[in-house]
Scaffold this motif. Structure first.
Motif, PDB file in Angstrom:
ATOM      1  N   GLU A 238       0.823  -1.209  -0.031  1.00  0.00           N
ATOM      2  CA  GLU A 238       0.049   0.096  -0.040  1.00  0.00           C
ATOM      3  C   GLU A 238       0.903   1.183   0.032  1.00  0.00           C
ATOM      4  O   GLU A 238       1.886   1.257   0.761  1.00  0.00           O
ATOM      5  CB  GLU A 238      -0.775  -0.126   1.134  1.00  0.00           C
ATOM      6  N   MET A 239       0.496   2.113  -0.766  1.00  0.00           N
ATOM      7  CA  MET A 239       1.243   3.545  -0.860  1.00  0.00           C
ATOM      8  C   MET A 239       0.388   4.736  -0.974  1.00  0.00           C
ATOM      9  O   MET A 239      -0.657   4.489  -1.743  1.00  0.00           O
ATOM     10  CB  MET A 239       2.104   3.520  -2.138  1.00  0.00           C
ATOM     11  N   ASP A 240       0.755   5.877  -0.400  1.00  0.00           N
ATOM     12  CA  ASP A 240       0.110   6.826  -0.482  1.00  0.00           C
ATOM     13  C   ASP A 240       0.786   7.926  -1.556  1.00  0.00           C
ATOM     14  O   ASP A 240       2.174   7.808  -1.427  1.00  0.00           O
ATOM     15  CB  ASP A 240      -0.269   7.672   0.898  1.00  0.00           C
ATOM     16  N   VAL A 241      -0.028   8.830  -2.271  1.00  0.00           N
ATOM     17  CA  VAL A 241       0.736   9.909  -3.076  1.00  0.00           C
ATOM     18  C   VAL A 241       0.270  11.013  -2.495  1.00  0.00           C
ATOM     19  O   VAL A 241      -1.061  11.334  -2.640  1.00  0.00           O
ATOM     20  CB  VAL A 241       0.404   9.445  -4.531  1.00  0.00           C
ATOM     21  N   ALA A 242       1.032  11.819  -2.193  1.00  0.00           N
ATOM     22  CA  ALA A 242       0.581  13.315  -1.390  1.00  0.00           C
ATOM     23  C   ALA A 242       1.453  14.413  -1.992  1.00  0.00           C
ATOM     24  O   ALA A 242       2.556  14.185  -2.471  1.00  0.00           O
ATOM     25  CB  ALA A 242       1.025  13.096   0.068  1.00  0.00           C
ATOM     26  N   THR A 243       0.556  15.507  -2.042  1.00  0.00           N
ATOM     27  CA  THR A 243       1.306  16.462  -2.936  1.00  0.00           C
ATOM     28  C   THR A 243       1.637  17.733  -1.515  1.00  0.00           C
ATOM     29  O   THR A 243       0.676  17.968  -0.770  1.00  0.00           O
ATOM     30  CB  THR A 243       0.384  17.366  -3.647  1.00  0.00           C
ATOM     31  N   VAL A 244       2.956  18.236  -1.242  1.00  0.00           N
ATOM     32  CA  VAL A 244       2.982  19.053  -0.386  1.00  0.00           C
ATOM     33  C   VAL A 244       3.776  20.331  -1.063  1.00  0.00           C
ATOM     34  O   VAL A 244       4.081  20.489  -2.068  1.00  0.00           O
ATOM     35  CB  VAL A 244       4.017  18.494   0.700  1.00  0.00           C
ATOM     36  N   THR A 245       3.510  21.736  -0.286  1.00  0.00           N
ATOM     37  CA  THR A 245       4.015  22.639  -0.693  1.00  0.00           C
ATOM     38  C   THR A 245       5.326  23.149   0.204  1.00  0.00           C
ATOM     39  O   THR A 245       5.233  23.152   1.537  1.00  0.00           O
ATOM     40  CB  THR A 245       3.053  23.892  -0.584  1.00  0.00           C
ATOM     41  N   ASP A 246       6.499  23.687  -0.629  1.00  0.00           N
ATOM     42  CA  ASP A 246       7.804  23.501   0.337  1.00  0.00           C
ATOM     43  C   ASP A 246       7.660  25.107   0.842  1.00  0.00           C
ATOM     44  O   ASP A 246       6.720  25.839   0.562  1.00  0.00           O
ATOM     45  CB  ASP A 246       8.892  23.270  -0.601  1.00  0.00           C
ATOM     46  N   ARG A 247       8.939  25.596   1.359  1.00  0.00           N
ATOM     47  CA  ARG A 247       8.754  27.073   1.852  1.00  0.00           C
ATOM     48  C   ARG A 247       8.691  28.042   0.944  1.00  0.00           C
ATOM     49  O   ARG A 247       8.503  29.250   1.137  1.00  0.00           O
ATOM     50  CB  ARG A 247      10.123  27.162   2.842  1.00  0.00           C
ATOM     51  N   TYR A 248       9.280  27.645  -0.310  1.00  0.00           N
ATOM     52  CA  TYR A 248       9.071  28.825  -1.300  1.00  0.00           C
ATOM     53  C   TYR A 248       7.693  28.559  -2.317  1.00  0.00           C
ATOM     54  O   TYR A 248       7.537  29.391  -3.285  1.00  0.00           O
ATOM     55  CB  TYR A 248      10.266  28.576  -2.355  1.00  0.00           C
ATOM     56  N   GLY A 249       7.020  27.967  -1.958  1.00  0.00           N
ATOM     57  CA  GLY A 249       5.607  27.724  -2.399  1.00  0.00           C
ATOM     58  C   GLY A 249       5.588  26.911  -3.687  1.00  0.00           C
ATOM     59  O   GLY A 249       4.366  26.904  -4.311  1.00  0.00           O
ATOM     60  N   VAL A 250       6.501  26.043  -3.568  1.00  0.00           N
ATOM     61  CA  VAL A 250       6.435  24.989  -5.058  1.00  0.00           C
ATOM     62  C   VAL A 250       5.837  23.765  -4.459  1.00  0.00           C
ATOM     63  O   VAL A 250       6.322  23.208  -3.540  1.00  0.00           O
ATOM     64  CB  VAL A 250       7.972  24.834  -5.176  1.00  0.00           C
ATOM     65  N   PRO A 257       4.948   4.585   1.626  1.00  0.00           N
ATOM     66  CA  PRO A 257       4.694   3.206   2.000  1.00  0.00           C
ATOM     67  C   PRO A 257       3.819   3.398   3.124  1.00  0.00           C
ATOM     68  O   PRO A 257       4.144   4.074   4.056  1.00  0.00           O
ATOM     69  CB  PRO A 257       5.834   2.421   2.174  1.00  0.00           C
ATOM     70  N   VAL A 258       2.550   2.663   3.271  1.00  0.00           N
ATOM     71  CA  VAL A 258       1.710   2.868   4.301  1.00  0.00           C
ATOM     72  C   VAL A 258       1.426   1.355   4.701  1.00  0.00           C
ATOM     73  O   VAL A 258       1.217   0.412   3.911  1.00  0.00           O
ATOM     74  CB  VAL A 258       0.485   3.761   4.182  1.00  0.00           C
ATOM     75  N   LYS A 259       0.762   1.240   6.206  1.00  0.00           N
ATOM     76  CA  LYS A 259       0.233   0.042   6.762  1.00  0.00           C
ATOM     77  C   LYS A 259      -0.758   0.551   7.681  1.00  0.00           C
ATOM     78  O   LYS A 259      -0.606   1.537   8.433  1.00  0.00           O
ATOM     79  CB  LYS A 259       1.210  -0.976   6.985  1.00  0.00           C
ATOM     80  N   ARG A 260      -1.742  -0.301   8.182  1.00  0.00           N
ATOM     81  CA  ARG A 260      -2.813  -0.185   9.018  1.00  0.00           C
ATOM     82  C   ARG A 260      -1.959  -0.162  10.264  1.00  0.00           C
ATOM     83  O   ARG A 260      -1.007  -1.020  10.615  1.00  0.00           O
ATOM     84  CB  ARG A 260      -3.751  -1.148   8.946  1.00  0.00           C
ATOM     85  N   PRO A 261      -2.472   0.752  11.431  1.00  0.00           N
ATOM     86  CA  PRO A 261      -1.787   0.451  12.734  1.00  0.00           C
ATOM     87  C   PRO A 261      -2.120  -0.957  13.256  1.00  0.00           C
ATOM     88  O   PRO A 261      -3.034  -1.662  13.074  1.00  0.00           O
ATOM     89  CB  PRO A 261      -2.515   1.388  13.636  1.00  0.00           C
ATOM     90  N   GLY A 262      -0.755  -1.581  13.877  1.00  0.00           N
ATOM     91  CA  GLY A 262      -1.137  -2.918  14.402  1.00  0.00           C
ATOM     92  C   GLY A 262      -0.755  -4.029  13.324  1.00  0.00           C
ATOM     93  O   GLY A 262      -0.714  -4.964  13.724  1.00  0.00           O
ATOM     94  N   GLU A 263      -0.736  -3.641  12.052  1.00  0.00           N
ATOM     95  CA  GLU A 263      -0.693  -4.817  11.113  1.00  0.00           C
ATOM     96  C   GLU A 263       0.864  -5.053  11.146  1.00  0.00           C
ATOM     97  O   GLU A 263       1.866  -4.313  11.254  1.00  0.00           O
ATOM     98  CB  GLU A 263      -0.928  -4.114   9.654  1.00  0.00           C
TER      99      GLU A 263
END
Length: 266
Positions: A238-250, A257-263
């Motif tokens: 399982e994977m998440d794809v996320a968009t973040v904004t850096d300090r310069y606004g880019v 990679p992710v997994k359920r808590p306790g898995e």
């Protein structure tokens, strides 16, 4: 279209590794090959470079079928930049870059002034002209990668094939190399680059070829290919794809990679 692969098949002996791969890239494109170990990325590169013969399909560069070209003619169209290079002799940086002119010279012809000029121009394009007279063996890994790129530029090829170019570099040199690759695309070169980081195509790529078991799992723009669904199908986690904004606004894309808590891993 500069580079076209249509139904390409091939492998080793009777074992077919690449099974009907189709994709395309043009001047200014960075085509990122992404997929797990053993998915066929390296074999596809060898087919593309003419090291292995195709058993099916076609590869065209500038409309020319690569299997009809001589090694010298193919070298004038496509250049290979390895992941790492261990030099045997202590050549100067300028000598290493001039070696890229080999496909333009006859067997016993010595490099001329025009070849030296081309080498200096190539070094300037990767901001490494100040290294021209240094010994190649004395350079850091990041500097050697720049020189190998300069050698490819000096070769006058239109397509650059890069096999995990940042794999052995520290984080700072990794970022520097990605900036150089992006600059090559801006100059009109077509870069085909394999990577184990799905974030690379999201940050600098224009097209992504996602492979699994020698076949195309997905092909297209990064925003269409680098998705949780595609990555999970290829990597089996399982994977998440996320968009973040850096300090310069880019805005930047990261893959987690992710997994359920306790898995636990079974």
């Amino acid at each position: 279209m500069l580079l076209e692969l249509e139904g390409v098949r091939g492998g080793y002996g009777h074992q077919e590794i690449v099974k009907g791969v189709s994709c395309a890239a043009d001047h200014g494109d960075i085509l990122c090959l992404v997929g797990p170990n053993g998915c066929g990325k390296t074999t596809l590169f060898r087919l593309l470079l003419g090291v292995l013969p195709t058993t099916g399909g076609s590869i065209r560069i500038g409309g020319k079928e690569t299997k009809t070209l001589s090694p010298k003619a193919l070298a004038n169209l496509i250049a290979y930049i390895p992941q790492y290079h261990t030099p045997v002799f202590a050549y100067t940086v300028l000598d290493v870059v001039i070696m890229g002119r080999a496909s333009h010279l006859s067997a016993f012809e010595a490099p001329k002034a025009v070849d030296r000029d081309a080498a200096f121009e190539a070094l300037e394009k990767v901001n490494a002209a100040h290294l021209a007279n240094q010994k190649y063996t004395a350079l850091s890994g990041g500097q050697r990668q720049l020189i190998l790129i300069a050698r490819a530029i000096c070769q006058s090829a239109q397509v650059f094939v890069m096999d995990e170019p940042a794999a052995n570099l520290d984080y700072a040199n990794h970022q520097l190399l990605m900036e150089v690759v992006a600059d090559l695309a801006k100059r009109g070169y077509c870069v085909v680059m394999s990577t184990h980081s799905p974030e690379h195509p999201a940050s600098i790529g224009t097209k992504v070829l996602l492979m699994r078991a020698g076949q195309v799992a997905a092909f297209g723009p990064p925003q269409e290919v680098i998705t949780p669904e595609h990555l999970q199908a290829v990597y089996g986690i399982e994977m998440d794809v996320a968009t973040v904004t850096d300090r310069y606004g880019v805005q930047r894309t990261i893959c987690l990679p992710v997994k359920r808590p306790g898995e636990t891993i079974s």
